[in-house]
Write an enzyme that holds these catalytic residues in place. Structure first.
Site, PDB file in Angstrom:
ATOM      1  N   GLY A  12     -13.042  -2.998  -4.995  1.00  0.00           N
ATOM      2  CA  GLY A  12     -14.235  -3.333  -5.752  1.00  0.00           C
ATOM      3  C   GLY A  12     -15.437  -3.546  -4.854  1.00  0.00           C
ATOM      4  O   GLY A  12     -15.360  -3.434  -3.624  1.00  0.00           O
ATOM      5  N   ASN A  34      -5.568  -2.462  -8.534  1.00  0.00           N
ATOM      6  CA  ASN A  34      -4.987  -1.523  -9.502  1.00  0.00           C
ATOM      7  C   ASN A  34      -5.978  -0.446  -9.922  1.00  0.00           C
ATOM      8  O   ASN A  34      -5.644   0.438 -10.711  1.00  0.00           O
ATOM      9  CB  ASN A  34      -4.448  -2.260 -10.735  1.00  0.00           C
ATOM     10  N   ASN A 101       0.441 -15.809  -9.847  1.00  0.00           N
ATOM     11  CA  ASN A 101       1.276 -15.032  -8.936  1.00  0.00           C
ATOM     12  C   ASN A 101       0.829 -15.191  -7.486  1.00  0.00           C
ATOM     13  O   ASN A 101       1.653 -15.318  -6.573  1.00  0.00           O
ATOM     14  CB  ASN A 101       1.242 -13.557  -9.325  1.00  0.00           C
ATOM     15  N   LYS A 107       2.078 -20.062  -1.579  1.00  0.00           N
ATOM     16  CA  LYS A 107       3.034 -21.151  -1.349  1.00  0.00           C
ATOM     17  C   LYS A 107       4.241 -20.654  -0.556  1.00  0.00           C
ATOM     18  O   LYS A 107       4.698 -21.301   0.395  1.00  0.00           O
ATOM     19  CB  LYS A 107       3.467 -21.737  -2.694  1.00  0.00           C
ATOM     20  N   TYR A 147     -13.952 -13.937 -19.975  1.00  0.00           N
ATOM     21  CA  TYR A 147     -14.237 -14.007 -18.542  1.00  0.00           C
ATOM     22  C   TYR A 147     -14.479 -15.447 -18.105  1.00  0.00           C
ATOM     23  O   TYR A 147     -13.890 -15.924 -17.126  1.00  0.00           O
ATOM     24  CB  TYR A 147     -15.457 -13.141 -18.225  1.00  0.00           C
TER      25      TYR A 147
END
Length: 328
Positions: A12, A34, A101, A107, A147
């Site tokens: 992007g 993606n 995710n 973590k 958003y």
């Protein structure tokens, strides 16, 4: 060994500039995207480099990256009204499931993670300029809510991982940013104006043009992101340019910059469109020693020069993105 950083949304506008910055700083960069709003052309100049690798992947699904990670920068999300109004569910999923995710990945890897939030968490603000302590004025069920609320949830779960798991987290609230590699027809005001000027069209202002925005050049923003990542501060920080201008004045600046002879026309204001937008960057100055350096005049000249290199096909193509299959 070189430190390794994962950058989501790497193809992007902002993600690609971050890839450039971390490559320049000597990191091994793993880009992930993606490509539903990103464009591989933004990062194709990096593909031949041994310190860059690319994963074509949707972070809303399980994310695995082999090897160690030192840092994660989560910039995967539609960011323009045209995009998130067409793919509202995907916008919510990348802010919620995608962030979950990546926090889990951070973590597991014991990595520091910076998430890209937005000035849109302030909604149509009742406080001006906007400080980090302001909770916002957001319509959760309006057209922009997908958003705004995705980003507000993103901040909440990030802070929960910080307080509950002791994860090293950083939250940046990004105000209007511009520069090379913006999509010309993504619905945001600056590329919209420049595209109309280059095509010989009248410039479209929504409402009476008295609403304000504050535009930050991408190089300044990337510097702020880098400094925040390297800081030890976990709460949100505004990064943007406090130089405020009305949309009507901005349209006149674009006409002067491009030499276009068209006029400005006015259309109804979209639902929940913010009337004012200006960051209070006191915290960024004190905490990071950061403030924008590039003037709007200089930044616009660089951005216009980039858009002038586009082909006629790119200039007249209304929307080069196919969102088929991404609405579920």
């Amino acid at each position: 060994m070189k430190k390794r950083v994962l950058i989501t949304g790497a193809a992007g506008f902002l993600g690609s500039h971050l890839c450039d910055r971390f490559i320049a700083e000597g990191y091994h960069v793993i880009g992930m995207d993606n490509l539903i709003t990103g464009d591989k052309q933004n990062i194709e100049h990096l593909f031949a480099l041994p310190d860059f690798e690319f994963y074509h992947h949707d972070v809303s699904k399980f994310v695995h990256v082999p090897g160690k990670l030192d840092y994660i920068l989560h910039f995967a999300s539609p960011a323009s009204p045209i995009d998130y109004l067409k793919i509202p569910i995907q916008t919510l999923k990348v802010g919620a499931m995608g962030t979950h995710n990546l926090l889990g990945l951070a973590k597991e890897k014991k990595a520091r993670i910076l998430v890209a939030s937005t000035s849109e968490v302030y909604g149509d603000p009742a406080v001006h300029p906007q400080t980090e302590s302001y909770w916002g004025n957001v319509n959760p069920v309006g057209p922009r809510g997908v958003y705004d609320e995705a980003k507000r949830y993103q901040e909440a779960i990030t802070m929960a991982y910080h307080t509950y798991h002791g994860l090293e987290t950083r939250i940046i609230r990004i105000f209007n940013t511009y520069g090379p590699r913006m999509r010309l027809n993504d619905g945001r005001v600056l590329p919209a104006f420049i595209g109309q000027a280059l095509r010989g069209e009248d410039l479209t202002v929504f409402g009476d043009g008295s609403q304000t925005r504050s535009f930050c050049y991408v190089d300044d923003l990337v510097e702020g992101i880098y400094r925040l990542l390297m800081s030890d501060y976990a709460s949100p920080v505004n990064i943007g340019n406090p130089s405020e201008i009305t949309i009507r004045q901005f349209a006149e600046e674009i006409l002067a910059l491009t030499g276009a002879k068209q006029k400005v026309i006015y259309n109804p204001l979209p639902t929940d469109d913010p009337k004012q937008r200006q960051p209070d960057i006191t915290l960024a100055k004190q905490l990071l020693g950061w403030e924008p350096k590039v003037s709007r005049q200089e930044g616009l000249a660089k951005t216009y020069a980039y858009f002038q290199t586009l082909t006629q096909e790119q200039l007249y193509k209304k929307d080069h993105k196919d969102f088929t299959g991404y609405t579920k």
